[in-house]
Design a protein around this motif. Structure first.
Motif, PDB file in Angstrom:
ATOM      1  N   PHE A 187       7.972  24.683  24.407  1.00 29.21           N
ATOM      2  CA  PHE A 187       7.032  25.117  25.433  1.00 29.21           C
ATOM      3  C   PHE A 187       6.944  24.071  26.528  1.00 29.21           C
ATOM      4  O   PHE A 187       6.511  22.943  26.310  1.00 29.21           O
ATOM      5  N   ALA A 188       7.396  24.457  27.709  1.00 25.81           N
ATOM      6  CA  ALA A 188       7.210  23.640  28.907  1.00 25.81           C
ATOM      7  C   ALA A 188       5.973  24.174  29.641  1.00 25.81           C
ATOM      8  O   ALA A 188       5.095  24.784  29.032  1.00 25.81           O
ATOM      9  N   SER A 189       5.916  23.988  30.954  1.00 25.99           N
ATOM     10  CA  SER A 189       4.704  24.326  31.693  1.00 25.99           C
ATOM     11  C   SER A 189       5.013  24.296  33.185  1.00 25.99           C
ATOM     12  O   SER A 189       6.058  23.794  33.608  1.00 25.99           O
ATOM     13  N   MET A 190       4.113  24.815  33.995  1.00 25.93           N
ATOM     14  CA  MET A 190       4.250  24.643  35.438  1.00 25.93           C
ATOM     15  C   MET A 190       4.218  23.153  35.804  1.00 25.93           C
ATOM     16  O   MET A 190       4.845  22.725  36.771  1.00 25.93           O
ATOM     17  N   THR A 191       3.515  22.359  34.995  1.00 27.84           N
ATOM     18  CA  THR A 191       3.466  20.920  35.257  1.00 27.84           C
ATOM     19  C   THR A 191       4.784  20.233  34.933  1.00 27.84           C
ATOM     20  O   THR A 191       4.959  19.049  35.249  1.00 27.84           O
ATOM     21  N   SER A 192       5.722  20.954  34.314  1.00 29.63           N
ATOM     22  CA  SER A 192       7.065  20.403  34.112  1.00 29.63           C
ATOM     23  C   SER A 192       7.802  20.271  35.440  1.00 29.63           C
ATOM     24  O   SER A 192       8.721  19.460  35.576  1.00 29.63           O
ATOM     25  N   MET A 217       3.132  14.655  32.656  1.00 30.36           N
ATOM     26  CA  MET A 217       4.134  13.676  32.245  1.00 30.36           C
ATOM     27  C   MET A 217       4.830  14.140  30.966  1.00 30.36           C
ATOM     28  O   MET A 217       6.063  14.079  30.843  1.00 30.36           O
ATOM     29  N   ALA A 218       4.046  14.629  30.015  1.00 28.65           N
ATOM     30  CA  ALA A 218       4.610  15.084  28.747  1.00 28.65           C
ATOM     31  C   ALA A 218       5.461  16.332  28.922  1.00 28.65           C
ATOM     32  O   ALA A 218       6.575  16.427  28.385  1.00 28.65           O
ATOM     33  N   LYS A 219       4.958  17.305  29.666  1.00 29.65           N
ATOM     34  CA  LYS A 219       5.681  18.568  29.808  1.00 29.65           C
ATOM     35  C   LYS A 219       6.940  18.420  30.663  1.00 29.65           C
ATOM     36  O   LYS A 219       7.913  19.160  30.471  1.00 29.65           O
ATOM     37  N   ASN A 220       6.934  17.479  31.586  1.00 31.30           N
ATOM     38  CA  ASN A 220       8.161  17.175  32.306  1.00 31.30           C
ATOM     39  C   ASN A 220       9.214  16.656  31.328  1.00 31.30           C
ATOM     40  O   ASN A 220      10.398  17.009  31.408  1.00 31.30           O
ATOM     41  N   GLY A 221       8.763  15.853  30.387  1.00 32.27           N
ATOM     42  CA  GLY A 221       9.661  15.330  29.365  1.00 32.27           C
ATOM     43  C   GLY A 221      10.229  16.406  28.461  1.00 32.27           C
ATOM     44  O   GLY A 221      11.360  16.283  27.963  1.00 32.27           O
ATOM     45  N   ILE A 222       9.483  17.481  28.234  1.00 29.82           N
ATOM     46  CA  ILE A 222       9.960  18.564  27.373  1.00 29.82           C
ATOM     47  C   ILE A 222      11.193  19.233  27.958  1.00 29.82           C
ATOM     48  O   ILE A 222      12.126  19.601  27.235  1.00 29.82           O
ATOM     49  N   VAL A 223      11.232  19.392  29.274  1.00 39.55           N
ATOM     50  CA  VAL A 223      12.410  19.984  29.913  1.00 39.55           C
ATOM     51  C   VAL A 223      13.636  19.105  29.681  1.00 39.55           C
ATOM     52  O   VAL A 223      14.711  19.593  29.303  1.00 39.55           O
ATOM     53  N   PHE A 277      14.053  16.829  27.285  1.00 36.27           N
ATOM     54  CA  PHE A 277      14.378  16.813  25.856  1.00 36.27           C
ATOM     55  C   PHE A 277      15.084  18.105  25.443  1.00 36.27           C
ATOM     56  O   PHE A 277      16.023  18.079  24.637  1.00 36.27           O
ATOM     57  N   THR A 278      14.653  19.227  25.995  1.00 36.96           N
ATOM     58  CA  THR A 278      15.288  20.512  25.683  1.00 36.96           C
ATOM     59  C   THR A 278      16.755  20.495  26.099  1.00 36.96           C
ATOM     60  O   THR A 278      17.635  20.934  25.346  1.00 36.96           O
ATOM     61  N   GLN A 279      17.036  19.969  27.284  1.00 37.42           N
ATOM     62  CA  GLN A 279      18.424  19.873  27.741  1.00 37.42           C
ATOM     63  C   GLN A 279      19.236  18.944  26.847  1.00 37.42           C
ATOM     64  O   GLN A 279      20.367  19.267  26.448  1.00 37.42           O
ATOM     65  N   TRP A 280      18.661  17.803  26.523  1.00 39.60           N
ATOM     66  CA  TRP A 280      19.369  16.835  25.688  1.00 39.60           C
ATOM     67  C   TRP A 280      19.664  17.417  24.309  1.00 39.60           C
ATOM     68  O   TRP A 280      20.788  17.327  23.798  1.00 39.60           O
ATOM     69  N   LEU A 281      18.640  18.032  23.710  1.00 40.18           N
ATOM     70  CA  LEU A 281      18.805  18.549  22.349  1.00 40.18           C
ATOM     71  C   LEU A 281      19.776  19.723  22.312  1.00 40.18           C
ATOM     72  O   LEU A 281      20.529  19.889  21.345  1.00 40.18           O
ATOM     73  N   ALA A 282      19.773  20.534  23.373  1.00 43.73           N
ATOM     74  CA  ALA A 282      20.694  21.667  23.433  1.00 43.73           C
ATOM     75  C   ALA A 282      22.143  21.191  23.393  1.00 43.73           C
ATOM     76  O   ALA A 282      22.989  21.749  22.671  1.00 43.73           O
ATOM     77  N   ALA A 283      22.440  20.166  24.182  1.00 45.30           N
ATOM     78  CA  ALA A 283      23.801  19.630  24.188  1.00 45.30           C
ATOM     79  C   ALA A 283      24.139  18.989  22.846  1.00 45.30           C
ATOM     80  O   ALA A 283      25.253  19.149  22.325  1.00 45.30           O
ATOM     81  N   TYR A 284      23.176  18.296  22.267  1.00 43.65           N
ATOM     82  CA  TYR A 284      23.418  17.596  21.009  1.00 43.65           C
ATOM     83  C   TYR A 284      23.646  18.561  19.845  1.00 43.65           C
ATOM     84  O   TYR A 284      24.523  18.334  18.996  1.00 43.65           O
ATOM     85  N   LEU A 285      22.879  19.641  19.802  1.00 38.86           N
ATOM     86  CA  LEU A 285      22.934  20.541  18.649  1.00 38.86           C
ATOM     87  C   LEU A 285      23.918  21.697  18.803  1.00 38.86           C
ATOM     88  O   LEU A 285      24.111  22.471  17.869  1.00 38.86           O
ATOM     89  N   ALA A 286      24.547  21.801  19.964  1.00 37.16           N
ATOM     90  CA  ALA A 286      25.510  22.884  20.161  1.00 37.16           C
ATOM     91  C   ALA A 286      26.600  22.922  19.077  1.00 37.16           C
ATOM     92  O   ALA A 286      26.928  24.003  18.551  1.00 37.16           O
ATOM     93  N   PRO A 287      27.165  21.783  18.671  1.00 40.96           N
ATOM     94  CA  PRO A 287      28.187  21.835  17.619  1.00 40.96           C
ATOM     95  C   PRO A 287      27.663  22.306  16.264  1.00 40.96           C
ATOM     96  O   PRO A 287      28.439  22.720  15.396  1.00 40.96           O
ATOM     97  N   ALA A 288      26.340  22.249  16.082  1.00 38.27           N
ATOM     98  CA  ALA A 288      25.724  22.689  14.831  1.00 38.27           C
ATOM     99  C   ALA A 288      25.377  24.171  14.859  1.00 38.27           C
ATOM    100  O   ALA A 288      24.798  24.695  13.897  1.00 38.27           O
ATOM    101  N   GLY A 289      25.704  24.853  15.951  1.00 43.10           N
ATOM    102  CA  GLY A 289      25.401  26.281  16.042  1.00 43.10           C
ATOM    103  C   GLY A 289      23.954  26.579  16.349  1.00 43.10           C
ATOM    104  O   GLY A 289      23.466  27.669  16.055  1.00 43.10           O
ATOM    105  N   ILE A 290      23.273  25.625  16.954  1.00 42.08           N
ATOM    106  CA  ILE A 290      21.847  25.783  17.263  1.00 42.08           C
ATOM    107  C   ILE A 290      21.656  25.815  18.770  1.00 42.08           C
ATOM    108  O   ILE A 290      22.117  24.922  19.482  1.00 42.08           O
ATOM    109  N   ARG A 291      20.998  26.861  19.265  1.00 42.38           N
ATOM    110  CA  ARG A 291      20.656  26.942  20.681  1.00 42.38           C
ATOM    111  C   ARG A 291      19.222  26.459  20.884  1.00 42.38           C
ATOM    112  O   ARG A 291      18.353  26.738  20.061  1.00 42.38           O
ATOM    113  N   VAL A 292      19.011  25.732  21.982  1.00 41.41           N
ATOM    114  CA  VAL A 292      17.697  25.168  22.279  1.00 41.41           C
ATOM    115  C   VAL A 292      17.330  25.495  23.718  1.00 41.41           C
ATOM    116  O   VAL A 292      18.063  25.159  24.644  1.00 41.41           O
TER     117      VAL A 292
END
Length: 277
Positions: free
Chosen positions: A158-163, A175-181, A183-198
């Motif tokens: 969950f991100a936000s307009m404040t992202s 500040m936190a919700k900006n970080g969620i965007v 982190f979501t990008q980072w984790l998506a790239a990291y977990l792609a080989p594991a078959g997980i979409r983020v």
């Protein structure tokens, strides 16, 4: 066909309870995670009445130990979750200044006539960042590990307009919700080989129990805050929880969104498209 098992954090809240109920209606077995049992039980009762399957699991999502214990309980009762929706989070009034710009009075040690950035509690400020960042990272760490072992899975943060815009008065939350965007990008790239979409959903201004108190006076009239928000929202209304379901359904569908990962989808009535000038 394998069981469809989902974990929804913050499942006692307005938005995530609607998402949990929609998942249960589609045949998912849903673990409702949160800190307040009475709120989770309300969601559980509605799912049960509709013929769905759900369990309530108490956990503070910013605690690795509690989330790990919750994972063990979910797996013992339902099985391995392959869908995680990270909806837990929120703000605290003590972290909000009551002014939108610096006021010299906030520098005066004994002057409590104005609450600005310089007389906020830094401990409260930190706790808002903690619940909204680590409260997403830790469930991803704990439940994502099991998904990686399965070789499949789906995570929605969950991100936000404040992202996207540091909206006045909500510095810690923004500040936190900006970080969620990020982190979501980072984790998506990291977990792609594991078959997980983020991916992430960024709700615009939706009404819940807390926001109604901010947006409306006791007589039902709109506050200045509400008027400012609606002025910047082309659709000229607040969102309803059910209006997130279509985006959720798209993101969790391998058939329709199997090539989609690492994005944040605004569901905002056009708020981000309106600069106000």
């Amino acid at each position: 066909m394998m069981d469809k098992i989902a974990v929804v954090t913050g499942a006692g809240g307005t938005l995530c309870s609607a998402m949990a109920k929609a998942l249960a209606a589609q045949g998912w077995k849903v673990a409702l995670l949160g800190r307040t049992l009475s709120k989770l039980e309300k969601t559980h009762a509605e799912i049960d009445a509709a013929g769905g399957t759900a369990i309530c699991v108490l956990a503070d999502v910013s605690s690795e130990a509690e989330v790990t214990a919750a994972k063990e309980e979910v797996e013992a009762k339902l099985g391995v979750a392959t869908l995680l929706i990270n909806g837990a989070g929120g703000n605290q009034s003590a972290a909000l200044p009551d002014t939108t710009e610096f006021d010299a009075r906030e520098l005066e040690p004994e002057n409590d006539s104005v609450k600005g950035f310089f007389n906020l509690s830094m401990e409260t400020f930190r706790s808002v960042i903690e619940i909204n960042t680590m409260g997403t990272v830790i469930p991803c760490f704990v439940f994502g590990k099991a998904m990686a072992a399965e070789g499949r899975g789906n995570i929605i943060n969950f991100a936000s307009m404040t992202s996207f815009r540091p909206i006045t008065r909500v510095a810690a939350y923004a500040m936190a919700k900006n970080g969620i965007v990020s982190f979501t990008q980072w984790l998506a790239a990291y977990l792609a080989p594991a078959g997980i979409r983020v991916n992430a959903i960024a709700p615009g201004f939706f009404l819940n129990e807390r926001s109604r108190q901010i947006m409306f006076h006791p007589d039902g009239s709109q506050t200045v805050r509400a008027q400012n928000i609606l002025r910047q929202t082309p659709l000229k209304r607040f969102g309803e929880a059910e209006e997130l379901i279509g985006t959720m359904n798209w993101l969790i569908s391998d058939e329709n969104a199997g090539f989609v990962t690492g994005i944040t989808v605004p569901v905002d009535g056009g708020f981000l498209s309106s600069p106000g000038v």
